[in-house]
Write an enzyme that holds these catalytic residues in place. Structure first.
Site, PDB file in Angstrom:
ATOM      1  N   GLY A 282      46.310  -0.963 -25.623  1.00  0.00           N
ATOM      2  CA  GLY A 282      46.825   0.399 -25.529  1.00  0.00           C
ATOM      3  C   GLY A 282      48.247   0.362 -24.989  1.00  0.00           C
ATOM      4  NE  ARG A 320      50.388   3.395 -15.233  1.00  0.00           N
ATOM      5  CZ  ARG A 320      50.969   2.329 -14.743  1.00  0.00           C
ATOM      6  NH1 ARG A 320      52.267   2.321 -14.520  1.00  0.00           N
ATOM      7  NH2 ARG A 320      50.273   1.253 -14.494  1.00  0.00           N
ATOM      8  CE1 TYR A 324      45.473   3.768 -11.519  1.00  0.00           C
ATOM      9  CE2 TYR A 324      47.418   4.248 -12.839  1.00  0.00           C
ATOM     10  CZ  TYR A 324      46.061   4.355 -12.636  1.00  0.00           C
ATOM     11  OH  TYR A 324      45.283   5.040 -13.521  1.00  0.00           O
ATOM     12  CB  CYS A 351      53.656  21.931  -2.969  1.00  0.00           C
ATOM     13  SG  CYS A 351      54.602  23.135  -3.880  1.00  0.00           S
ATOM     14  CD  GLU A 352      50.239  16.028  -3.487  1.00  0.00           C
ATOM     15  OE1 GLU A 352      49.535  16.964  -3.884  1.00  0.00           O
ATOM     16  OE2 GLU A 352      49.810  14.878  -3.310  1.00  0.00           O
ATOM     17  CE1 TYR A 381      45.700   4.261 -20.306  1.00  0.00           C
ATOM     18  CE2 TYR A 381      47.239   2.431 -20.156  1.00  0.00           C
ATOM     19  CZ  TYR A 381      46.023   2.948 -20.562  1.00  0.00           C
ATOM     20  OH  TYR A 381      45.133   2.137 -21.232  1.00  0.00           O
TER      21      TYR A 381
HETATM   22  N1  LLP Z   1      39.638  -1.074 -23.988  1.00  0.00           N
HETATM   23  C1  LLP Z   1      38.944  -0.586 -22.961  1.00  0.00           C
HETATM   24  C2  LLP Z   1      37.489  -0.601 -22.996  1.00  0.00           C
HETATM   25  C3  LLP Z   1      39.607  -0.046 -21.846  1.00  0.00           C
HETATM   26  O1  LLP Z   1      38.909   0.427 -20.826  1.00  0.00           O
HETATM   27  C4  LLP Z   1      41.028  -0.020 -21.841  1.00  0.00           C
HETATM   28  C5  LLP Z   1      41.754   0.550 -20.720  1.00  0.00           C
HETATM   29  C6  LLP Z   1      41.714  -0.534 -22.954  1.00  0.00           C
HETATM   30  C7  LLP Z   1      40.986  -1.063 -24.007  1.00  0.00           C
HETATM   31  C8  LLP Z   1      43.210  -0.542 -23.046  1.00  0.00           C
HETATM   32  O2  LLP Z   1      43.788  -1.285 -22.031  1.00  0.00           O
HETATM   33  P1  LLP Z   1      45.388  -1.515 -21.993  1.00  0.00           P
HETATM   34  O3  LLP Z   1      45.742  -2.415 -23.164  1.00  0.00           O
HETATM   35  O4  LLP Z   1      46.032  -0.197 -22.138  1.00  0.00           O
HETATM   36  O5  LLP Z   1      45.611  -2.150 -20.693  1.00  0.00           O
HETATM   37  N2  LLP Z   1      45.504   4.489 -16.306  1.00  0.00           N
HETATM   38  C9  LLP Z   1      45.726   3.082 -16.005  1.00  0.00           C
HETATM   39  C10 LLP Z   1      45.145   2.180 -17.056  1.00  0.00           C
HETATM   40  C11 LLP Z   1      43.669   2.366 -17.260  1.00  0.00           C
HETATM   41  C12 LLP Z   1      43.138   1.452 -18.325  1.00  0.00           C
HETATM   42  C13 LLP Z   1      41.749   1.781 -18.647  1.00  0.00           C
HETATM   43  N3  LLP Z   1      41.174   1.074 -19.727  1.00  0.00           N
HETATM   44  C14 LLP Z   1      47.222   2.832 -15.850  1.00  0.00           C
HETATM   45  O6  LLP Z   1      47.994   3.779 -15.967  1.00  0.00           O
HETATM   46  O7  LLP Z   1      47.635   1.713 -15.583  1.00  0.00           O
END
Ligand code: LLP
Length: 424
Positions: A282, A320, A324, A351-352, A381
């Site tokens: 992703g 993010r 994180y 407001c924080e 994201y």
């Molecule tokens: N497949 C599954 C089952 C997943 O849970 C995820 C991400 C992906 C693929 C894609 O992963 P990527 O290639 O994007 O790393 N909100 C967080 C990231 C959460 C990822 C959740 N799962 C951030 O902003 O870093």
């Protein structure tokens, strides 16, 4: 004192002329004037080339994890470039289908899919359902009775290893809400359940071993553990999930799709896996293709402490840093190649006190109110995790290429903020 922004953090088509930054041949300051701020700007050619790189790296098939960034234009783009779409809710599935992506190009994830979601996915004919729990098997059985349909499924396993960092971490990871744990025997039971159920046809095994992973070694080692499990069964497909890291700041370096794909496939081949190897990136498809543009609204200098630069967005368009502790770079698109002498904390308008976008940013010291300030590598994201906190309207999204810009998501209006309110 920091040097100019390293241009490699900008999208492929970025260029700087007389200090002014363009993407896809379109000047960023002009884009801010035309569409307003905050604004997400994506290099369309880069989105397409990352999809193509991923498709080339995984001949067995590769899905785009839509949670990273999804709108109608993005769903179409990923589909046109040969990717499957990984959707994890009925909402993501709806956007994909509504964009014209065929259901059999969508795979359906989620650790708590409702009956309604599974019914929708089955009735539309999604390609695969990634089964995450025994309760989901129960629901599939009920839906089989109701609809008479048989789902092609992959079993999501929790292999007890995760590849989050350069360290190969092999303990503690069984403690997860996702999937069937290998070490406790649940994964084996899930395979038996799939074989026994008339509601399913077992296609394969899936594991997602971590996100924002930089180390190819860690991937190889984790994949070897998954492959060992998969080898006990006759499966057509082994999905290694997503997780390829991206460089957000100047000090980081990320592997390419080609090296990720090659190493994962080699690790599988070394382990004797003959199944198709598939993946679901992703972040690595979209992150570096996007930048966010903001307008500077206030500058507050606390002598001997720090300078706060407040912009017209914040944790509502990029949560993010708050969630994180993620780091980002900053630059002024009007002076993209200028030295950045001034250390600033870029904060939002919420407001924080915790509402910050860049904890340690650097900008040229002639920054003034009204400047457009940009944060690169914000294509993943950010828009998808955006909120209406403080009733701010979510930003617009534009794609740029070949000197043209096109609006793909309009900015929310104030009316959108009360659209669902019911007035007696
Ligand atoms: N497949 C599954 C089952 C997943 O849970 C995820 C991400 C992906 C693929 C894609 O992963 P990527 O290639 O994007 O790393 N909100 C967080 C990231 C959460 C990822 C959740 N799962 C951030 O902003 O870093």
């Amino acid at each position: 004192m920091a040097g100019p922004l390293p241009l490699r953090l900008l999208p492929d088509s970025a260029s700087v002329t007389d200090g002014r930054a363009s993407i896809g041949g379109v000047d960023l300051v002009d884009l801010a004037a035309e569409y307003g701020t905050p604004l997400f700007v994506y290099d369309e050619a880069q989105l397409r080339s990352r999809c193509r790189d991923a498709v080339a790296a995984f001949p067995g098939g590769v899905s785009y994890a839509t949670k990273a960034f999804l709108c109608t234009a993005m769903a179409r783009l990923a589909h046109e470039e040969g990717m499957l779409l990984d959707v994890a809710t009925e909402g993501e599935l709806f956007v994909a289908l509504n964009a014209g992506v065929p259901a059999d190009r969508c795979i359906f994830h989620g650790n708590n899919k409702s009956m309604a979601e599974l019914r929708y996915a089955l009735a539309e004919g999604v390609r695969h359902i990634m089964v995450d729990s025994f309760d989901e098997f129960d629901r599939l059985d009920m839906l089989h009775t109701e609809l008479g349909l048989v789902a092609d499924v992959l079993i999501r396993i929790t292999p007890g290893v995760e590849a989050h960092t350069h360290e190969f971490i092999s303990t503690g990871q069984d403690d997860s809400k996702f999937g069937f744990t290998v070490s406790t025997g649940l994964a084996h039971q899930a395979i038996e359940r799939a074989h026994a159920s008339p509601a399913c046809r077992l296609v394969g095994i899936h594991a997602h071993i971590g996100s924002q992973v930089f180390s190819i070694d860690a991937f190889e080692q984790a994949v070897a553990v998954i492959a060992d499990f998969a080898n006990q069964y006759e499966v057509e497909e082994l999905s290694v999930g997503g997780g390829l890291g991206v460089a957000y700041v100047a000090s980081e370096e990320a592997p390419t799709f080609a090296s990720w794909g090659a190493s994962v496939q080699k690790a599988c081949a070394d382990a004797g896996v003959t199944a198709l190897i598939t993946a679901e990136p992703g972040r690595s498809i979209v992150a570096a293709a996007g930048v966010t543009l903001y307008e500077v609204g206030t500058i507050k200098t606390l002598e001997g402490i720090r300078t706060y630069v407040a912009v017209d967005g914040g944790m509502s368009d990029n949560p993010r840093p708050v969630l994180y502790g993620s780091g980002y770079e900053t630059f002024l698109p009007r002076a993209a190649d200028a030295p950045r002498e001034l250390e600033v904390r870029v904060v939002g308008k919420h407001c924080e006190s915790g509402d910050l976008l860049v904890r340690e940013g650097w900008v040229p010291d002639d920054i003034v109110i009204g400047d457009i300030l940009a944060t690169p590598v914000t294509g993943a994201y950010g828009h998808t995790m955006a909120s209406n906190y403080n009733k701010v309207t979510r930003p617009a999204v534009v794609f740029v290429s070949d000197g043209e810009s096109r609006l793909v998501v309009r900015r929310e209006s104030l009316d959108d903020l009360v659209r669902n309110d019911i007035v007696d």
